[in-house]
Write a protein that holds these residues in place. Structure first.
Motif, short mmCIF file in Angstrom:
data_model
loop_
_atom_site.label_atom_id
_atom_site.label_comp_id
_atom_site.label_asym_id
_atom_site.label_seq_id
_atom_site.Cartn_x
_atom_site.Cartn_y
_atom_site.Cartn_z
N GLN A 124 40.66 40.59 47.23
CA GLN A 124 39.36 40.82 47.45
C GLN A 124 39.05 39.62 48.68
O GLN A 124 38.40 39.95 49.72
CB GLN A 124 38.16 40.62 46.57
N TYR A 125 39.32 38.45 48.57
CA TYR A 125 38.88 37.42 49.57
C TYR A 125 40.02 36.39 50.13
O TYR A 125 39.64 35.98 50.92
CB TYR A 125 38.10 36.31 48.51
N ARG A 161 37.04 45.08 50.13
CA ARG A 161 37.26 44.79 51.57
C ARG A 161 38.65 45.53 51.90
O ARG A 161 38.95 45.34 53.09
CB ARG A 161 37.34 43.25 51.67
#
Length: 244
Positions: A124-125, A161
């Protein structure tokens, strides 16, 4: 201690290199990796020191494992110990353990759980980002406080994302949803119960991997299981009587 000692029953699978039988005029065919299922029992001593009781490892299916665990369970003095069941999230392991130790405390291995959480954070990050670190630590803190519902709810509210992040978030939410009452690691520590499956992981390594995973070694299933029985007997302290 005034409390009954903790008897940990930990189960996991290891991979063993196996080959089909061959003959003088037939090729033996390519080797395959089979799962060597293992279960280990140990007491928790002072400072969570592992006091080994018994190990069983065989290249076998779920039914054979269940039969072996049933024999082990019949020999346990249930009124003299507190039983802790430790495993990763595999359904087949929990099915076997709970069939024979229904009163056992179910504990999801913290390190397997943390591994899944950090995989989702990276997806995700991004790898090595501060956001990933902060999110993973916050999620693990909630799990330590037994806030499983809040953790899963937070996953459902996340905006992925990327496609990989979406798949990772979905996989983690499904994984955690099946682990009801198996987290709450802070409470487990206060009660003197284990949080990790290092005991069975080390047994897999010392009993199975060190001997079977040799360079170029591929085992007939019967021979591999015979070797595992010898290895278990050595670690269980029963080699002399079994040999005789």
């Amino acid at each position: 201690s005034r409390r009954r000692p903790v008897l940990v029953v930990a189960c996991d699978g290891a991979h063993a290199p196996t080959r089909p039988p061959g003959g003088r005029r037939t090729k033996r065919g390519p080797g395959t990796w089979r799962e060597a299922k293992g279960v280990r029992l140990y007491l928790l001593g002072k400072d969570h020191r592992v006091i080994h009781v018994a190990s069983w490892h065989q290249i076998a299916d779920k039914a054979a494992l269940s039969t072996a665990v049933g024999v082990i369970a019949a020999r346990i003095p249930r009124d003299r110990v507190r039983i802790a069941l430790v495993a990763d999230g595999a359904d087949w392991i929990w099915d076997v353990l709970l069939a024979h130790f229904p009163e056992g405390e179910e504990i999801l291995d913290y390190y397997h759980c943390a591994e899944h959480v950090y995989e989702t954070a990276r997806a995700q990050y991004g790898e090595g980002t501060l956001e990933a670190q902060e999110w993973a630590e916050a999620a693990l803190t909630r799990l330590c406080l037994n806030e499983l519902g809040a953790t899963i709810g937070g996953l459902w509210r996340m905006t992925p994302r990327s496609a990989d992040a979406e798949a990772a978030i979905r996989a983690l939410s499904i994984y955690l949803a099946a682990q009801t009452a198996r987290v709450g690691y802070d409470e487990l520590r206060r009660r003197g119960l284990p949080r990790g499956s290092g005991g069975i992981e080390s047994a897999n390594k010392l009993i199975c991997h060190v001997r079977l995973k040799r360079s170029g070694a591929w085992w007939l299933e019967a021979n591999g299981n015979a070797m595992l029985r010898i290895r278990c007997a050595l670690y269980n302290g029963t080699f002399t009587q079994i040999f005789e």
